[in-house]
Scaffold this motif. Structure first.
Motif, PDB file in Angstrom:
ATOM      1  N   THR A   1      31.063  40.043  41.005  1.00  0.00           N
ATOM      2  CA  THR A   1      30.232  39.301  42.179  1.00  0.00           C
ATOM      3  C   THR A   1      30.644  37.881  43.082  1.00  0.00           C
ATOM      4  O   THR A   1      30.226  37.887  44.561  1.00  0.00           O
ATOM      5  CB  THR A   1      29.125  38.252  41.708  1.00  0.00           C
ATOM      6  N   ALA A   2      32.403  37.108  42.390  1.00  0.00           N
ATOM      7  CA  ALA A   2      32.705  36.063  43.821  1.00  0.00           C
ATOM      8  C   ALA A   2      32.744  36.625  45.176  1.00  0.00           C
ATOM      9  O   ALA A   2      33.039  36.015  45.796  1.00  0.00           O
ATOM     10  CB  ALA A   2      33.581  35.924  42.968  1.00  0.00           C
ATOM     11  N   ARG A   3      33.241  38.069  45.422  1.00  0.00           N
ATOM     12  CA  ARG A   3      33.760  39.010  46.748  1.00  0.00           C
ATOM     13  C   ARG A   3      32.693  38.868  47.840  1.00  0.00           C
ATOM     14  O   ARG A   3      33.488  38.334  48.685  1.00  0.00           O
ATOM     15  CB  ARG A   3      34.338  39.926  45.974  1.00  0.00           C
ATOM     16  N   VAL A   4      31.649  38.739  47.044  1.00  0.00           N
ATOM     17  CA  VAL A   4      30.561  39.062  47.927  1.00  0.00           C
ATOM     18  C   VAL A   4      30.260  37.049  47.959  1.00  0.00           C
ATOM     19  O   VAL A   4      29.641  36.789  49.546  1.00  0.00           O
ATOM     20  CB  VAL A   4      29.463  39.442  46.927  1.00  0.00           C
TER      21      VAL A   4
ATOM     22  N   ALA B   1      30.449  28.646  33.306  1.00  0.00           N
ATOM     23  CA  ALA B   1      29.058  29.222  33.187  1.00  0.00           C
ATOM     24  C   ALA B   1      29.330  30.703  32.949  1.00  0.00           C
ATOM     25  O   ALA B   1      30.390  31.100  32.394  1.00  0.00           O
ATOM     26  CB  ALA B   1      28.337  29.070  34.984  1.00  0.00           C
ATOM     27  N   GLY B   2      28.278  31.437  32.879  1.00  0.00           N
ATOM     28  CA  GLY B   2      28.057  33.200  32.190  1.00  0.00           C
ATOM     29  C   GLY B   2      28.459  32.901  31.127  1.00  0.00           C
ATOM     30  O   GLY B   2      28.898  33.766  30.224  1.00  0.00           O
ATOM     31  N   LEU B   3      27.602  31.707  30.151  1.00  0.00           N
ATOM     32  CA  LEU B   3      27.567  31.718  28.581  1.00  0.00           C
ATOM     33  C   LEU B   3      26.393  32.878  27.944  1.00  0.00           C
ATOM     34  O   LEU B   3      25.871  33.029  28.744  1.00  0.00           O
ATOM     35  CB  LEU B   3      27.229  30.423  28.922  1.00  0.00           C
ATOM     36  N   SER B   4      27.288  33.547  26.757  1.00  0.00           N
ATOM     37  CA  SER B   4      26.301  34.360  26.178  1.00  0.00           C
ATOM     38  C   SER B   4      25.097  35.343  27.369  1.00  0.00           C
ATOM     39  O   SER B   4      23.698  35.659  26.834  1.00  0.00           O
ATOM     40  CB  SER B   4      25.300  33.682  25.181  1.00  0.00           C
ATOM     41  N   GLY B   5      25.809  35.752  28.065  1.00  0.00           N
ATOM     42  CA  GLY B   5      26.012  36.971  29.148  1.00  0.00           C
ATOM     43  C   GLY B   5      24.656  36.266  30.198  1.00  0.00           C
ATOM     44  O   GLY B   5      24.321  37.460  30.786  1.00  0.00           O
ATOM     45  N   ARG B   6      24.678  35.311  30.546  1.00  0.00           N
ATOM     46  CA  ARG B   6      24.128  35.127  31.455  1.00  0.00           C
ATOM     47  C   ARG B   6      24.669  35.190  33.067  1.00  0.00           C
ATOM     48  O   ARG B   6      26.056  34.705  32.774  1.00  0.00           O
ATOM     49  CB  ARG B   6      24.048  33.140  31.308  1.00  0.00           C
ATOM     50  N   ASP B   7      23.830  35.894  34.020  1.00  0.00           N
ATOM     51  CA  ASP B   7      24.290  35.713  34.653  1.00  0.00           C
ATOM     52  C   ASP B   7      25.191  34.821  35.915  1.00  0.00           C
ATOM     53  O   ASP B   7      24.081  33.656  35.865  1.00  0.00           O
ATOM     54  CB  ASP B   7      22.961  37.511  35.232  1.00  0.00           C
ATOM     55  N   ILE B   8      26.065  35.219  37.153  1.00  0.00           N
ATOM     56  CA  ILE B   8      26.636  34.364  37.297  1.00  0.00           C
ATOM     57  C   ILE B   8      26.046  35.525  38.651  1.00  0.00           C
ATOM     58  O   ILE B   8      26.909  36.009  38.660  1.00  0.00           O
ATOM     59  CB  ILE B   8      27.968  34.396  37.907  1.00  0.00           C
ATOM     60  N   LEU B   9      24.876  35.082  39.790  1.00  0.00           N
ATOM     61  CA  LEU B   9      25.139  35.240  40.883  1.00  0.00           C
ATOM     62  C   LEU B   9      25.960  35.208  42.379  1.00  0.00           C
ATOM     63  O   LEU B   9      26.684  34.081  41.770  1.00  0.00           O
ATOM     64  CB  LEU B   9      23.529  35.168  41.701  1.00  0.00           C
TER      65      LEU B   9
ATOM     66  N   GLY C   1      38.395  32.307  49.545  1.00  0.00           N
ATOM     67  CA  GLY C   1      38.710  32.586  49.602  1.00  0.00           C
ATOM     68  C   GLY C   1      38.440  33.063  47.486  1.00  0.00           C
ATOM     69  O   GLY C   1      38.332  32.298  46.969  1.00  0.00           O
ATOM     70  N   LEU C   2      38.943  34.571  47.111  1.00  0.00           N
ATOM     71  CA  LEU C   2      39.163  34.328  45.461  1.00  0.00           C
ATOM     72  C   LEU C   2      40.333  34.605  45.154  1.00  0.00           C
ATOM     73  O   LEU C   2      41.120  35.574  45.437  1.00  0.00           O
ATOM     74  CB  LEU C   2      37.898  35.273  44.978  1.00  0.00           C
ATOM     75  N   ALA C   3      40.534  34.569  43.467  1.00  0.00           N
ATOM     76  CA  ALA C   3      41.527  35.114  43.105  1.00  0.00           C
ATOM     77  C   ALA C   3      41.896  36.178  41.573  1.00  0.00           C
ATOM     78  O   ALA C   3      40.647  34.735  40.743  1.00  0.00           O
ATOM     79  CB  ALA C   3      42.865  33.860  42.598  1.00  0.00           C
ATOM     80  N   SER C   4      41.566  37.000  40.974  1.00  0.00           N
ATOM     81  CA  SER C   4      40.762  37.512  40.055  1.00  0.00           C
ATOM     82  C   SER C   4      42.557  37.711  38.970  1.00  0.00           C
ATOM     83  O   SER C   4      42.805  37.765  39.343  1.00  0.00           O
ATOM     84  CB  SER C   4      40.172  38.464  40.283  1.00  0.00           C
ATOM     85  N   LEU C   5      42.340  36.600  37.986  1.00  0.00           N
ATOM     86  CA  LEU C   5      42.860  36.240  37.151  1.00  0.00           C
ATOM     87  C   LEU C   5      42.961  37.786  36.303  1.00  0.00           C
ATOM     88  O   LEU C   5      42.483  37.979  35.537  1.00  0.00           O
ATOM     89  CB  LEU C   5      42.621  35.121  35.753  1.00  0.00           C
ATOM     90  N   LYS C   6      44.503  38.465  36.421  1.00  0.00           N
ATOM     91  CA  LYS C   6      44.426  40.097  35.685  1.00  0.00           C
ATOM     92  C   LYS C   6      45.662  39.271  34.162  1.00  0.00           C
ATOM     93  O   LYS C   6      45.328  39.717  32.923  1.00  0.00           O
ATOM     94  CB  LYS C   6      44.814  40.849  37.134  1.00  0.00           C
TER      95      LYS C   6
ATOM     96  N   GLU D   1      40.487  27.641  51.953  1.00  0.00           N
ATOM     97  CA  GLU D   1      40.932  26.296  51.863  1.00  0.00           C
ATOM     98  C   GLU D   1      40.238  25.928  50.887  1.00  0.00           C
ATOM     99  O   GLU D   1      40.702  25.012  50.191  1.00  0.00           O
ATOM    100  CB  GLU D   1      40.219  25.192  53.197  1.00  0.00           C
ATOM    101  N   VAL D   2      39.406  26.904  50.431  1.00  0.00           N
ATOM    102  CA  VAL D   2      38.375  26.520  48.688  1.00  0.00           C
ATOM    103  C   VAL D   2      39.438  28.091  48.174  1.00  0.00           C
ATOM    104  O   VAL D   2      38.636  28.661  49.150  1.00  0.00           O
ATOM    105  CB  VAL D   2      37.778  26.172  49.036  1.00  0.00           C
ATOM    106  N   VAL D   3      38.993  28.333  47.054  1.00  0.00           N
ATOM    107  CA  VAL D   3      39.116  29.373  46.841  1.00  0.00           C
ATOM    108  C   VAL D   3      38.754  29.547  44.804  1.00  0.00           C
ATOM    109  O   VAL D   3      39.180  29.000  44.052  1.00  0.00           O
ATOM    110  CB  VAL D   3      41.013  29.125  46.202  1.00  0.00           C
ATOM    111  N   VAL D   4      38.582  30.505  44.447  1.00  0.00           N
ATOM    112  CA  VAL D   4      37.725  30.870  43.386  1.00  0.00           C
ATOM    113  C   VAL D   4      38.529  31.164  42.334  1.00  0.00           C
ATOM    114  O   VAL D   4      38.873  32.059  43.287  1.00  0.00           O
ATOM    115  CB  VAL D   4      36.258  31.521  44.234  1.00  0.00           C
ATOM    116  N   VAL D   5      38.086  30.326  41.192  1.00  0.00           N
ATOM    117  CA  VAL D   5      39.252  31.343  40.634  1.00  0.00           C
ATOM    118  C   VAL D   5      38.096  32.143  38.880  1.00  0.00           C
ATOM    119  O   VAL D   5      37.362  31.249  39.038  1.00  0.00           O
ATOM    120  CB  VAL D   5      40.624  30.629  39.744  1.00  0.00           C
ATOM    121  N   ILE D   6      38.858  33.081  38.587  1.00  0.00           N
ATOM    122  CA  ILE D   6      37.765  34.028  37.390  1.00  0.00           C
ATOM    123  C   ILE D   6      38.459  34.238  36.943  1.00  0.00           C
ATOM    124  O   ILE D   6      39.293  35.586  37.353  1.00  0.00           O
ATOM    125  CB  ILE D   6      36.672  34.278  38.160  1.00  0.00           C
TER     126      ILE D   6
END
Lengths: 391, 313
Positions: free
Chosen positions: A274-277, A353-361, A290-295, A262-267
């Motif tokens: 990381t989003a898969r974890v 998020a994740g600007l200038s190398g900042r990690d996204i955990l 769920g997750l969709a990795s944009l290729k 019902e909620v999907v992360v898109v990146i």
């Protein structure tokens, strides 16, 4: 025979260019792209790759040199990042408008100011409309595969567009991973030598780069747009062939646990790993995530987006780029636009998020998803929010 | 002697002028366009095994309105500041494709062409890069001393005192306030095999220099003064005459630098006062006698310095 080798992903990219037997490489060094061009220089210096390596004096000249070389009929490669991409941006539009099948690795990095050498995707998002085919890699194997696919897609007579392979600066470019490397016999049937339909040839005179008056300009641009859009089918065809030959599957939006989500992360890019974890953790908490990795970013995979996301409740879109003073993250906005006229469209929560190398955990993705669901419950979303910023 | 013999003998006789035209008539240049004459004759001298990369500017705009083209050799235009880089890409592509056996082995003249702005202002970096890297190509700067295509704005190669639309003469301005940038000297500082200045009014000299440039292995830089009736404000039938006056007055000197050795190729026995050159053009009409005297002094000094330099060798 294919073999698996542990190597820096930048080197994997260079190995793919060597295997593609590129004719001309014109590049200017910029962090974090340097390892790609250093490795390629070595390949040429050692005679492993018979190419002309041109140490140009700027990225603008790098792309100009590639344009000249491609127009003369050479298979052409360059690589850059951030300020380099900004400097050559004039020539990006011209490479596409002149229909030259140049391949470029973009090691994505933040755009100055403040100056920062670290990774995000503000560089590629600044040239969204330049008319290139744009692919995002998630790991080292994808960088290797996509670089080879890029030449094949670019040079297909139904396409003839430049192709950019985006790999996240440092998070991909400077990481060592196991990569399955192919040999020349394996790649030859997939990627034969480039045979240009049109080239600068004294025995077959033609003019390239004529200027267009208003009575022709729109027709030329419409054709460019239509043909970039229809390159989608060739890209899918190339990906199917790749899977048949080498067993690895590619699609415009790589889905993970989306069937009942019902909620999907898109990146786009490597943070999808990381989003898969995070998706697994959310599932353990009982949230159908769920997750969709944009290729595939250009041509924009509108139909895949509609098919995959229709009737989802919420999309949590994480952009590693800020549209300063704009309406939201670049990917989030295009997803919103794709669904504007659809019934049962999902809410789109836009996080930068994740600007200038900042990690996204993983816990950051969990937090962003939970926040998205709260907004949905209230029925009220901020246009976008910058996540993980110290107040 | 035909053109092929001319090429072999590195000399040029007017009767060898080929009938073939590679820059087609019907282009959109102004009447009396100096650059159009330069293109026409440079291509006649080089022949059909030639590929041209041209910068945005007068030359591009008069010759390539889609779907028409004046070019009977392969020609490419990409942008303004990058012609040397585009030509460099073409040169290396031919080199590697011939080496790999993909295209037949043959001598192809790769020529980059740009105006004074496209060469000495916005294109200087790409030019320097390409000269430094030693590409085997001919760079032609057709110098009409301002951005004429966009309506006569000043460049770094506009001469001192000239009126342009962005260096207008006014109550507190004499027009262009700076001296002409010496781009051939900048090119020569890259220690390339061949540098020359030329003028469309001295056709045999121009032909001979193109042939030498084509013969050079490595970069050759040719700086061609190409008067512009529209921007310099003189009657269009006077183009050749104006170019001749520029040389005879010592305002623009014709020389070549072969492997570092400088040689005047047209020596002027009796120099014309610069006032005659200046007064023949509307762009200088606001200058006072005092201004002209200043220009005369500086032209004289530069000419003497050139003579001394050329004589030392």
């Amino acid at each position: 025979m294919a073999r698996i080798v542990g190597m820096e992903i930048s080197a994997a990219c260079s190995e793919a260019v060597t295997l593609a037997d590129a004719d001309v490489i014109a590049a200017y060094p910029i962090t974090p792209q340097t390892h790609i061009v250093e490795h390629l220089s070595e390949q040429v210096a050692d005679g492993r790759l018979d190419a002309e390596y041109i140490n140009v004096e700027s990225e603008h000249s790098a792309m100009s040199c590639c344009i000249g070389a491609a127009a003369a009929g050479a298979r052409t490669f360059t690589a850059t990042a951030a300020q380099g991409l900004a400097l050559m941006s004039e020539m990006l539009y011209i490479a596409s408008g002149m229909r030259l099948p140049i391949v470029m690795a973009l090691v994505t990095r933040t755009l100055s100011a403040p100056l920062s050498i670290w990774g995000d995707q503000s560089d590629i998002m600044s040239v969204r409309d330049c008319g290139w085919i744009v692919l995002f890699a998630e790991n080292g194997q994808e960088v290797y595969d996509m670089t080879l696919q890029a030449f094949r897609i670019a040079e297909d007579e139904r396409v003839i567009f430049p192709v950019m392979v985006c790999l996240d600066g440092f998070h991909l470019s400077h990481v060592i991973e196991p990569v399955e490397i192919l040999d020349r016999a394996e790649i030859a049937p997939f990627l034969p030598p480039y045979k240009p339909k049109y080239r600068l040839d004294p025995h077959n005179v033609l003019t390239m780069g004529a200027f267009a008056m208003p009575e022709y300009f729109s027709e030329i641009k419409k054709r460019q747009d239509e043909e970039l859009v229809s390159s989608y089918h060739v890209i899918l065809e190339v990906w199917r062939e790749w899977e048949e030959r080498f067993g690895r599957h590619y699609e415009p939006l790589n889905p993970y646990r989306v069937d009942d989500a019902e909620v999907v992360v898109v990146i786009a890019g490597t943070f999808a790993g990381t989003a898969r974890v995070a998706v697994d953790r959310l599932r353990e908490k009982g949230i159908k995530a769920g997750l969709a990795s944009l290729k595939l970013w250009r041509p924009f995979p509108r139909d895949d987006i509609k098919r995959l996301f229709a009737r989802r409740r919420v999309l949590t879109v994480v952009d590693r780029a800020l549209s300063v003073g704009g309406a939201g993250g670049p990917v989030a906005n295009e997803l919103r636009a794709a669904f504007y006229h659809e019934d049962g469209r999902p809410w789109v929560a836009s996080f930068v998020a994740g600007l200038s190398g900042r990690d996204i955990l993983a816990e950051d993705f969990v937090e962003m998803v939970e926040r998205s669901l709260e907004y949905a419950k209230k029925g009220e979303f901020p246009p976008y929010e910058m996540y993980g910023v110290r107040e | 002697m035909d053109m092929e013999q001319s090429r072999q003998k590195r000399s040029f006789a007017p009767r060898a002028l080929p009938h073939e035209e590679y820059f087609a008539p019907g282009h959109r240049g102004c009447q009396g366009c100096g650059p159009a004459l330069a293109f026409r004759h440079i291509l006649k001298a080089l022949g059909p095994n030639t590929v041209v990369a041209e910068a945005t500017g007068c030359g591009e705009i008069i010759s390539s309105p889609y779907p028409q083209s004046s070019w009977r050799v392969p020609w490419i235009h990409t942008a303004f500041e990058n012609t040397a880089a585009t030509a460099a890409g073409i040169e290396v592509a031919y080199k590697v494709l011939m080496r790999k056996g993909r295209i037949p082995e043959e001598r192809i003249n790769v020529v980059a062409m740009a105006g004074d702005g496209g060469t000495g202002d916005i294109g200087l970096q790409a030019l320097s890069g390409a000269l430094e890297r030693g590409h085997d190509f001919i760079y032609v700067c057709y110098d009409n001393e301002a951005y004429m295509n966009t309506g006569m704005q000043r460049s770094g190669l506009t001469p001192f005192g000239a009126f342009t639309t962005t260096s207008p003469a006014g109550k507190v301005s004499k027009g262009q306030s700076t001296w002409k940038k010496d781009v051939p000297a900048i090119a020569a500082a890259h220690h390339i095999p061949y540098v020359a200045t030329a003028c469309i009014s001295y056709m045999s000299d121009l032909y001979r220099k193109i042939l030498r440039a084509a013969e050079a292995r490595g970069p050759a830089y040719l700086h061609v003064l190409a008067p512009c009736p529209t921007g310099w404000r003189y009657p269009s039938e006077k183009t050749i005459e104006i170019g001749r006056m520029a040389v005879r007055s010592g305002v623009f000197n014709l020389y070549e630098i072969v492997d570092g050795k400088k040689r005047l190729t047209v020596k002027v026995r009796e120099r014309l006062p610069v006032s005659e050159y200046i007064k023949a053009q509307g762009r200088f009409r606001h200058l006072t006698d005092e201004d002209i005297a200043y220009i005369q002094r500086r032209v004289y000094e530069e000419y003497e310095a050139l003579l001394a330099e050329a004589a030392q060798i």
